[in-house]
Structure formats: structure tokens, C-alpha cells
Design a protein around this motif. Structure first.
Motif, PDB file in Angstrom:
ATOM      1  N   GLY A  65       0.789  -1.217   0.000  1.00  0.00           N
ATOM      2  CA  GLY A  65       0.000   0.000   0.000  1.00  0.00           C
ATOM      3  C   GLY A  65       0.821   1.266   0.000  1.00  0.00           C
ATOM      4  O   GLY A  65       2.051   1.242  -0.113  1.00  0.00           O
ATOM      5  N   PRO A  66       0.135   2.394   0.130  1.00  0.00           N
ATOM      6  CA  PRO A  66       0.806   3.696   0.092  1.00  0.00           C
ATOM      7  C   PRO A  66       1.663   3.917   1.332  1.00  0.00           C
ATOM      8  O   PRO A  66       1.367   3.410   2.414  1.00  0.00           O
ATOM      9  CB  PRO A  66      -0.342   4.689   0.031  1.00  0.00           C
ATOM     10  CG  PRO A  66      -1.516   3.973   0.587  1.00  0.00           C
ATOM     11  CD  PRO A  66      -1.304   2.508   0.297  1.00  0.00           C
ATOM     12  N   SER A  68       4.268   6.964   3.507  1.00  0.00           N
ATOM     13  CA  SER A  68       4.683   8.360   3.656  1.00  0.00           C
ATOM     14  C   SER A  68       5.757   8.434   4.730  1.00  0.00           C
ATOM     15  O   SER A  68       5.723   7.703   5.712  1.00  0.00           O
ATOM     16  CB  SER A  68       3.495   9.251   4.011  1.00  0.00           C
ATOM     17  OG  SER A  68       2.964   8.900   5.264  1.00  0.00           O
ATOM     18  N   THR A  85       7.025  10.118   0.031  1.00  0.00           N
ATOM     19  CA  THR A  85       5.877   9.293  -0.347  1.00  0.00           C
ATOM     20  C   THR A  85       6.367   8.073  -1.113  1.00  0.00           C
ATOM     21  O   THR A  85       7.513   8.036  -1.566  1.00  0.00           O
ATOM     22  CB  THR A  85       4.881  10.068  -1.245  1.00  0.00           C
ATOM     23  OG1 THR A  85       5.553  10.469  -2.433  1.00  0.00           O
ATOM     24  CG2 THR A  85       4.304  11.265  -0.522  1.00  0.00           C
ATOM     25  N   TRP A  87       5.239   3.673  -2.422  1.00  0.00           N
ATOM     26  CA  TRP A  87       4.324   2.551  -2.523  1.00  0.00           C
ATOM     27  C   TRP A  87       5.077   1.267  -2.230  1.00  0.00           C
ATOM     28  O   TRP A  87       6.204   1.080  -2.689  1.00  0.00           O
ATOM     29  CB  TRP A  87       3.734   2.494  -3.925  1.00  0.00           C
ATOM     30  CG  TRP A  87       2.683   1.463  -4.073  1.00  0.00           C
ATOM     31  CD1 TRP A  87       2.849   0.192  -4.561  1.00  0.00           C
ATOM     32  CD2 TRP A  87       1.310   1.575  -3.730  1.00  0.00           C
ATOM     33  NE1 TRP A  87       1.651  -0.482  -4.542  1.00  0.00           N
ATOM     34  CE2 TRP A  87       0.683   0.355  -4.032  1.00  0.00           C
ATOM     35  CE3 TRP A  87       0.540   2.594  -3.192  1.00  0.00           C
ATOM     36  CZ2 TRP A  87      -0.663   0.127  -3.818  1.00  0.00           C
ATOM     37  CZ3 TRP A  87      -0.804   2.351  -2.981  1.00  0.00           C
ATOM     38  CH2 TRP A  87      -1.392   1.142  -3.299  1.00  0.00           C
TER      39      TRP A  87
END
Length: 104
Positions: A65-66, A68, A85, A87
Motif C-alpha cells: 500500500g501507500p 509516507s 511518499t 508505494w
């Protein structure tokens, strides 16, 4: 009749157990959860910096998932890269954008 009473008592016991679990589980703290995610570190077998992007392969932990504010570590030479940021695709891949070399 006895079978029905046993079934009813089983359902009642399960409902009471679920209610007790909900009452004893502390509520999630969103601030703490985001802080833990913000400090994530991925140790990878192969890291390829292409500034401002960084790509890692065969990484731990295998999160999806993403991302940060995370760090990618190259296991070969302990180089570290801090990314804003990105992935994660489980153990196979991590990609970061807006990355800076921290060490190495």
C-alpha cells in the motif's frame, strides 16, 4: 426443547464474550498510528537510487500500500534513503518519491 435452550445459551454466551472484548479493547489512537507508519523502515537486498526516486527489491517488512515519510535501507552497504511518499508491494518491491540520501 433442550437443544433449543443449549443453542440459545451458546449464542448468548458468544454475544456476551464479544461485548466484553469490545469493552476491554482500548480505542485506536490515530495520532500514534500515523506516527508509527511515518517512521517505517524497509531493509532491501537491492536498492537503486534514481533521484528523486528510490527503488528497493526483496524488502522487509512485506507491507502493501501507500507509504509516507519512510526510510529505505540497502542491506549491501547500509546506505539509507528518506522518502516523503511511495508505494510498497510486499517483499518484492518498494518505491519512493521525493527521496534524499541520509547515509552511504
Amino acid at each position: 426443547m433442550p437443544c433449543r435452550a443449549v443453542a440459545l445459551s451458546t449464542v448468548l454466551a458468544a454475544a456476551l464474550g464479544a461485548a466484553a472484548l469490545l469493552l476491554t479493547t482500548p480505542p485506536a489512537d490515530p495520532a500514534r498510528a500515523s506516527a508509527e507508519r511515518a517512521g517505517e523502515m524497509f531493509a532491501c537486498e537491492l536498492v537503486e537510487p534514481r533521484y528523486p526516486q528510490v527503488f528497493g527489491r526483496n524488502c522487509d517488512p512485506g507491507r502493501w500500500g501507500p507509504l509516507s515519510d519512510f526510510t529505505v535501507i540497502d542491506r549491501r552497504d547500509d546506505s539509507t534513503y528518506r522518502c516523503r511518499t511511495g508505494w510498497a508491494e510486499g517483499p518484492p518491491r518498494v518505491s519512493g518519491q521525493s527521496c534524499l540520501a541520509q547515509r552511504g
